[in-house]
Write a protein that holds these residues in place. Structure first.
Motif, PDB file in Angstrom:
ATOM      1  N   GLY A  58       0.822  -1.211   0.000  1.00 30.10           N
ATOM      2  CA  GLY A  58       0.000   0.000   0.000  1.00 30.10           C
ATOM      3  C   GLY A  58       0.853   1.257   0.000  1.00 30.10           C
ATOM      4  O   GLY A  58       0.596   2.199  -0.764  1.00 30.10           O
ATOM      5  N   ILE A  59       1.883   1.272   0.841  1.00 28.00           N
ATOM      6  CA  ILE A  59       2.806   2.419   0.867  1.00 28.00           C
ATOM      7  C   ILE A  59       3.577   2.474  -0.446  1.00 28.00           C
ATOM      8  O   ILE A  59       3.791   3.549  -1.010  1.00 28.00           O
ATOM      9  CB  ILE A  59       3.753   2.353   2.085  1.00 28.00           C
ATOM     10  N   ALA A  60       3.971   1.303  -0.946  1.00 24.00           N
ATOM     11  CA  ALA A  60       4.680   1.253  -2.231  1.00 24.00           C
ATOM     12  C   ALA A  60       3.843   1.912  -3.321  1.00 24.00           C
ATOM     13  O   ALA A  60       4.347   2.741  -4.086  1.00 24.00           O
ATOM     14  CB  ALA A  60       5.005  -0.190  -2.598  1.00 24.00           C
ATOM     15  N   ALA A  61       2.560   1.576  -3.374  1.00 19.47           N
ATOM     16  CA  ALA A  61       1.671   2.142  -4.403  1.00 19.47           C
ATOM     17  C   ALA A  61       1.581   3.662  -4.282  1.00 19.47           C
ATOM     18  O   ALA A  61       1.557   4.371  -5.295  1.00 19.47           O
ATOM     19  CB  ALA A  61       0.287   1.511  -4.306  1.00 19.47           C
ATOM     20  N   ARG A  62       1.562   4.163  -3.061  1.00 19.71           N
ATOM     21  CA  ARG A  62       1.499   5.622  -2.880  1.00 19.71           C
ATOM     22  C   ARG A  62       2.751   6.301  -3.441  1.00 19.71           C
ATOM     23  O   ARG A  62       2.664   7.354  -4.079  1.00 19.71           O
ATOM     24  CB  ARG A  62       1.292   5.968  -1.410  1.00 19.71           C
ATOM     25  N   TYR A 117      -2.341  -2.652  -9.942  1.00 25.08           N
ATOM     26  CA  TYR A 117      -3.803  -2.648 -10.078  1.00 25.08           C
ATOM     27  C   TYR A 117      -4.288  -3.937 -10.741  1.00 25.08           C
ATOM     28  O   TYR A 117      -5.319  -4.491 -10.360  1.00 25.08           O
ATOM     29  CB  TYR A 117      -4.278  -1.441 -10.891  1.00 25.08           C
ATOM     30  N   ALA A 118      -3.568  -4.411 -11.748  1.00 22.13           N
ATOM     31  CA  ALA A 118      -3.977  -5.623 -12.465  1.00 22.13           C
ATOM     32  C   ALA A 118      -3.989  -6.842 -11.551  1.00 22.13           C
ATOM     33  O   ALA A 118      -4.861  -7.704 -11.658  1.00 22.13           O
ATOM     34  CB  ALA A 118      -3.057  -5.861 -13.661  1.00 22.13           C
ATOM     35  N   ALA A 119      -3.033  -6.892 -10.640  1.00 21.43           N
ATOM     36  CA  ALA A 119      -2.904  -8.052  -9.752  1.00 21.43           C
ATOM     37  C   ALA A 119      -3.602  -7.855  -8.409  1.00 21.43           C
ATOM     38  O   ALA A 119      -3.689  -8.800  -7.620  1.00 21.43           O
ATOM     39  CB  ALA A 119      -1.425  -8.358  -9.522  1.00 21.43           C
ATOM     40  N   GLY A 158      -3.963  -3.085  -2.863  1.00 20.58           N
ATOM     41  CA  GLY A 158      -5.356  -2.655  -2.885  1.00 20.58           C
ATOM     42  C   GLY A 158      -6.164  -3.646  -3.694  1.00 20.58           C
ATOM     43  O   GLY A 158      -5.657  -4.686  -4.099  1.00 20.58           O
ATOM     44  N   LYS A 159      -7.415  -3.313  -3.936  1.00 19.41           N
ATOM     45  CA  LYS A 159      -8.246  -4.250  -4.693  1.00 19.41           C
ATOM     46  C   LYS A 159      -7.891  -4.200  -6.180  1.00 19.41           C
ATOM     47  O   LYS A 159      -7.416  -3.171  -6.681  1.00 19.41           O
ATOM     48  CB  LYS A 159      -9.725  -3.970  -4.469  1.00 19.41           C
ATOM     49  N   GLN A 160      -8.133  -5.297  -6.854  1.00 18.50           N
ATOM     50  CA  GLN A 160      -7.893  -5.357  -8.291  1.00 18.50           C
ATOM     51  C   GLN A 160      -8.807  -4.356  -8.999  1.00 18.50           C
ATOM     52  O   GLN A 160      -9.991  -4.257  -8.692  1.00 18.50           O
ATOM     53  CB  GLN A 160      -8.152  -6.763  -8.815  1.00 18.50           C
ATOM     54  N   ASP A 161      -8.240  -3.600  -9.929  1.00 24.59           N
ATOM     55  CA  ASP A 161      -8.996  -2.592 -10.671  1.00 24.59           C
ATOM     56  C   ASP A 161      -8.460  -2.597 -12.109  1.00 24.59           C
ATOM     57  O   ASP A 161      -7.448  -1.966 -12.403  1.00 24.59           O
ATOM     58  CB  ASP A 161      -8.823  -1.230 -10.010  1.00 24.59           C
ATOM     59  N   LEU A 162      -9.145  -3.337 -12.974  1.00 24.75           N
ATOM     60  CA  LEU A 162      -8.657  -3.494 -14.339  1.00 24.75           C
ATOM     61  C   LEU A 162      -8.736  -2.198 -15.143  1.00 24.75           C
ATOM     62  O   LEU A 162      -7.898  -1.958 -16.023  1.00 24.75           O
ATOM     63  CB  LEU A 162      -9.420  -4.610 -15.051  1.00 24.75           C
ATOM     64  N   ILE A 163      -9.702  -1.347 -14.848  1.00 25.15           N
ATOM     65  CA  ILE A 163      -9.800  -0.066 -15.559  1.00 25.15           C
ATOM     66  C   ILE A 163      -8.582   0.800 -15.230  1.00 25.15           C
ATOM     67  O   ILE A 163      -7.933   1.347 -16.129  1.00 25.15           O
ATOM     68  CB  ILE A 163     -11.122   0.649 -15.224  1.00 25.15           C
ATOM     69  N   SER A 164      -8.253   0.903 -13.948  1.00 27.37           N
ATOM     70  CA  SER A 164      -7.059   1.675 -13.564  1.00 27.37           C
ATOM     71  C   SER A 164      -5.793   1.012 -14.093  1.00 27.37           C
ATOM     72  O   SER A 164      -4.863   1.699 -14.529  1.00 27.37           O
ATOM     73  CB  SER A 164      -6.984   1.811 -12.044  1.00 27.37           C
TER      74      SER A 164
END
Length: 127
Positions: A45-49, A70-72, A76-82
């Motif tokens: 989560g911190i990595a993503a930020r 996001y794909a995996a 966070g939750k998977q979000d294919l659009i993002s």
């Protein structure tokens, strides 16, 4: 060659200082350290930020990393659009096509529109 923990600690301190000054390469490297757990607790989560901080400064590698996360559903939750949006902006066409194969045409259109809005806003409206 073996890298000592103290080398990672020094790198983390140096990258942190540069990241605080807004350097996207350093922000990306801090993200990698949190994603892999190098001298800091493993925290996707911190990595993503940190990847997002670098991505919104047009750092392509960070955009691609965000897309993969996001794909995996890492950090966070998977979000294919993002995922599609960030992979497209980062230039990872092969992974973008892999993600697109799991999406509806409407979702692909939404991802493309979000990418356009993100770029037009100079990366201020990317959520």
């Amino acid at each position: 060659m073996c890298i000592r923990d103290s080398d990672y600690t020094r790198a983390f301190l140096d990258f942190s200082q540069l990241a605080d000054q807004g350097d996207p390469r350093a922000q990306y490297q801090i993200g990698v350290m949190y994603l892999e757990g190098y001298v800091v607790p493993l925290d996707p989560g911190i990595a993503a930020r940190f990847f997002k901080l670098a991505a919104v400064q047009d750092y392509a590698t960070a955009k691609t990393m965000l897309g993969h996360m996001y794909a995996a559903g890492i950090g966070g939750k998977q979000d294919l659009i993002s995922a599609y949006m960030w992979l497209d902006m980062g230039g990872d066409r092969s992974k973008m096509l892999e993600v697109a194969a799991k999406m509806s045409p409407a979702d692909i259109s939404e991802a493309k529109l979000r990418g356009i809005a993100c770029r037009k806003s100079k990366y201020q409206d990317c959520d």
